[in-house]
Design a protein around this motif. Structure first.
Motif, PDB file in Angstrom:
ATOM      1  N   ALA A 119       0.843  -1.194   0.000  1.00 49.77           N
ATOM      2  CA  ALA A 119       0.000   0.000   0.000  1.00 49.77           C
ATOM      3  C   ALA A 119       0.878   1.244   0.000  1.00 49.77           C
ATOM      4  O   ALA A 119       2.033   1.205   0.432  1.00 49.77           O
ATOM      5  CB  ALA A 119      -0.907   0.010   1.222  1.00 49.77           C
ATOM      6  N   LEU A 120       0.315   2.353  -0.485  1.00 47.92           N
ATOM      7  CA  LEU A 120       0.994   3.643  -0.498  1.00 47.92           C
ATOM      8  C   LEU A 120       0.111   4.677   0.189  1.00 47.92           C
ATOM      9  O   LEU A 120      -1.106   4.483   0.309  1.00 47.92           O
ATOM     10  CB  LEU A 120       1.292   4.071  -1.943  1.00 47.92           C
ATOM     11  N   PRO A 121       0.692   5.796   0.619  1.00 46.23           N
ATOM     12  CA  PRO A 121      -0.106   6.822   1.291  1.00 46.23           C
ATOM     13  C   PRO A 121      -1.309   7.262   0.459  1.00 46.23           C
ATOM     14  O   PRO A 121      -1.220   7.375  -0.774  1.00 46.23           O
ATOM     15  CB  PRO A 121       0.878   7.981   1.465  1.00 46.23           C
ATOM     16  N   LEU A 122      -2.414   7.512   1.127  1.00 48.65           N
ATOM     17  CA  LEU A 122      -3.664   7.981   0.530  1.00 48.65           C
ATOM     18  C   LEU A 122      -4.231   7.042  -0.533  1.00 48.65           C
ATOM     19  O   LEU A 122      -5.060   7.440  -1.342  1.00 48.65           O
ATOM     20  CB  LEU A 122      -3.484   9.386  -0.066  1.00 48.65           C
ATOM     21  N   GLY A 123      -3.747   5.794  -0.566  1.00 46.57           N
ATOM     22  CA  GLY A 123      -4.221   4.839  -1.565  1.00 46.57           C
ATOM     23  C   GLY A 123      -3.645   5.081  -2.944  1.00 46.57           C
ATOM     24  O   GLY A 123      -4.206   4.629  -3.948  1.00 46.57           O
ATOM     25  N   ALA A 124      -2.509   5.776  -3.025  1.00 44.07           N
ATOM     26  CA  ALA A 124      -1.885   6.083  -4.316  1.00 44.07           C
ATOM     27  C   ALA A 124      -1.465   4.819  -5.042  1.00 44.07           C
ATOM     28  O   ALA A 124      -1.211   3.776  -4.431  1.00 44.07           O
ATOM     29  CB  ALA A 124      -0.666   6.986  -4.103  1.00 44.07           C
ATOM     30  N   ASP A 125      -1.386   4.928  -6.359  1.00 48.67           N
ATOM     31  CA  ASP A 125      -0.936   3.818  -7.195  1.00 48.67           C
ATOM     32  C   ASP A 125       0.582   3.806  -7.358  1.00 48.67           C
ATOM     33  O   ASP A 125       1.167   2.774  -7.640  1.00 48.67           O
ATOM     34  CB  ASP A 125      -1.574   3.911  -8.593  1.00 48.67           C
ATOM     35  N   VAL A 126       1.227   4.987  -7.208  1.00 51.93           N
ATOM     36  CA  VAL A 126       2.658   5.104  -7.459  1.00 51.93           C
ATOM     37  C   VAL A 126       3.275   6.150  -6.530  1.00 51.93           C
ATOM     38  O   VAL A 126       2.627   7.140  -6.177  1.00 51.93           O
ATOM     39  CB  VAL A 126       2.930   5.472  -8.948  1.00 51.93           C
ATOM     40  N   GLU A 127       4.508   5.896  -6.126  1.00 54.19           N
ATOM     41  CA  GLU A 127       5.317   6.877  -5.394  1.00 54.19           C
ATOM     42  C   GLU A 127       6.712   6.837  -5.998  1.00 54.19           C
ATOM     43  O   GLU A 127       7.236   5.761  -6.304  1.00 54.19           O
ATOM     44  CB  GLU A 127       5.377   6.544  -3.903  1.00 54.19           C
ATOM     45  N   ILE A 128       7.313   8.018  -6.180  1.00 56.86           N
ATOM     46  CA  ILE A 128       8.629   8.112  -6.807  1.00 56.86           C
ATOM     47  C   ILE A 128       9.523   8.990  -5.944  1.00 56.86           C
ATOM     48  O   ILE A 128       9.128  10.086  -5.544  1.00 56.86           O
ATOM     49  CB  ILE A 128       8.541   8.704  -8.232  1.00 56.86           C
ATOM     50  N   GLU A 129      10.728   8.498  -5.657  1.00 54.56           N
ATOM     51  CA  GLU A 129      11.750   9.268  -4.953  1.00 54.56           C
ATOM     52  C   GLU A 129      13.023   9.221  -5.788  1.00 54.56           C
ATOM     53  O   GLU A 129      13.152   8.376  -6.682  1.00 54.56           O
ATOM     54  CB  GLU A 129      12.014   8.699  -3.557  1.00 54.56           C
ATOM     55  N   CYS A 130      13.959  10.122  -5.492  1.00 57.08           N
ATOM     56  CA  CYS A 130      15.177  10.115  -6.295  1.00 57.08           C
ATOM     57  C   CYS A 130      16.353  10.741  -5.575  1.00 57.08           C
ATOM     58  O   CYS A 130      16.199  11.443  -4.574  1.00 57.08           O
ATOM     59  CB  CYS A 130      14.956  10.815  -7.624  1.00 57.08           C
ATOM     60  N   ILE A 131      17.519  10.473  -6.123  1.00 60.04           N
ATOM     61  CA  ILE A 131      18.766  11.148  -5.765  1.00 60.04           C
ATOM     62  C   ILE A 131      19.238  11.830  -7.037  1.00 60.04           C
ATOM     63  O   ILE A 131      19.302  11.216  -8.108  1.00 60.04           O
ATOM     64  CB  ILE A 131      19.823  10.145  -5.277  1.00 60.04           C
ATOM     65  N   ALA A 132      19.562  13.109  -6.919  1.00 60.28           N
ATOM     66  CA  ALA A 132      19.996  13.879  -8.096  1.00 60.28           C
ATOM     67  C   ALA A 132      21.264  14.659  -7.764  1.00 60.28           C
ATOM     68  O   ALA A 132      21.526  14.977  -6.597  1.00 60.28           O
ATOM     69  CB  ALA A 132      18.896  14.835  -8.543  1.00 60.28           C
ATOM     70  N   GLU A 133      22.010  14.963  -8.796  1.00 65.16           N
ATOM     71  CA  GLU A 133      23.195  15.806  -8.662  1.00 65.16           C
ATOM     72  C   GLU A 133      22.804  17.270  -8.773  1.00 65.16           C
ATOM     73  O   GLU A 133      21.784  17.606  -9.379  1.00 65.16           O
ATOM     74  CB  GLU A 133      24.203  15.502  -9.771  1.00 65.16           C
ATOM     75  N   ILE A 134      23.639  18.119  -8.201  1.00 69.11           N
ATOM     76  CA  ILE A 134      23.512  19.553  -8.405  1.00 69.11           C
ATOM     77  C   ILE A 134      24.550  19.911  -9.456  1.00 69.11           C
ATOM     78  O   ILE A 134      25.743  19.700  -9.241  1.00 69.11           O
ATOM     79  CB  ILE A 134      23.748  20.335  -7.109  1.00 69.11           C
ATOM     80  N   PRO A 135      24.117  20.417 -10.612  1.00 69.89           N
ATOM     81  CA  PRO A 135      25.088  20.719 -11.666  1.00 69.89           C
ATOM     82  C   PRO A 135      26.029  21.840 -11.242  1.00 69.89           C
ATOM     83  O   PRO A 135      25.659  22.735 -10.473  1.00 69.89           O
ATOM     84  CB  PRO A 135      24.219  21.160 -12.850  1.00 69.89           C
ATOM     85  N   GLU A 136      27.245  21.755 -11.740  1.00 74.72           N
ATOM     86  CA  GLU A 136      28.240  22.786 -11.420  1.00 74.72           C
ATOM     87  C   GLU A 136      28.138  23.956 -12.351  1.00 74.72           C
ATOM     88  O   GLU A 136      27.704  23.906 -13.425  1.00 74.72           O
ATOM     89  CB  GLU A 136      29.642  22.176 -11.494  1.00 74.72           C
TER      90      GLU A 136
END
Length: 136
Positions: A119-136
Motif C-alpha cells: 500500500a501507499l499513502p492515501l491509496g496512491a498507485d505510485v510513489e517516486i523518490e530520487c537522488i539527483a546531482e547539483i550541476p556545477e
C-alpha cells in the motif's frame, strides 16, 4: 521561491511551489553535492489523489519532483537514481513506464529500481523518490 536551512553538513529544501510535505519529512535534503528527494505521489495541492489511475499520478509525481529539484538547483535531467513503488505491479508497471519515459532523454535514463508494495499513502498507485546531482 525556495528556502534552504543548513543543519550540519546538510541543507533542508522547501518550496511553496511543490506539494507541501507532511510534518514528518522534508521535500528534499542536500548533502555533499546531491539532492535526496522524498517520495512523491500524484496528489493535488489539497492532498487529494489525481483522478485516472497510475498514469496521471505518475505525471503529477514527476512534475512535483521536478519542482522540488528546481528549488534545490537541479532538475530531472540530473537524477542519478530513481526508486519507484507501485501498489499493483502487474497492472501498472507498463502504464507507469509509458509516462515515466517521456520525462527523460532516451540516452540519459537514470538508474532505477521499481518494486511492488502492499500500500501507499492515501491509496496512491505510485510513489517516486530520487537522488539527483547539483550541476556545477
Amino acid at each position: 521561491m525556495s528556502e534552504s536551512k543548513g543543519i550540519g553538513l546538510k541543507q533542508i529544501v522547501f518550496t511553496s511551489e511543490a506539494i507541501p510535505p507532511l510534518p514528518v519529512f522534508s521535500q528534499a535534503v542536500i548533502s555533499q553535492g546531491h539532492i535526496y528527494a522524498s517520495g512523491s505521489i500524484g496528489v493535488t495541492r489539497e492532498m487529494k489523489l489525481v483522478d485516472g489511475g497510475v498514469q496521471p499520478q505518475t505525471r503529477a509525481a514527476l512534475e512535483n519532483l521536478a519542482t522540488v529539484l528546481k528549488a534545490a538547483g537541479s532538475g530531472l535531467e540530473y537524477i542519478v537514481k530513481a526508486n519507484i513503488y507501485l501498489s499493483n505491479m502487474s497492472r501498472d508497471f507498463q502504464a507507469m513506464n509509458a509516462i515515466y519515459i517521456t520525462f527523460f532523454k532516451k540516452d540519459r535514463m537514470p538508474a532505477r529500481t521499481c518494486v511492488g508494495v502492499a500500500a501507499l499513502p492515501l491509496g496512491a498507485d505510485v510513489e517516486i523518490e530520487c537522488i539527483a546531482e547539483i550541476p556545477e
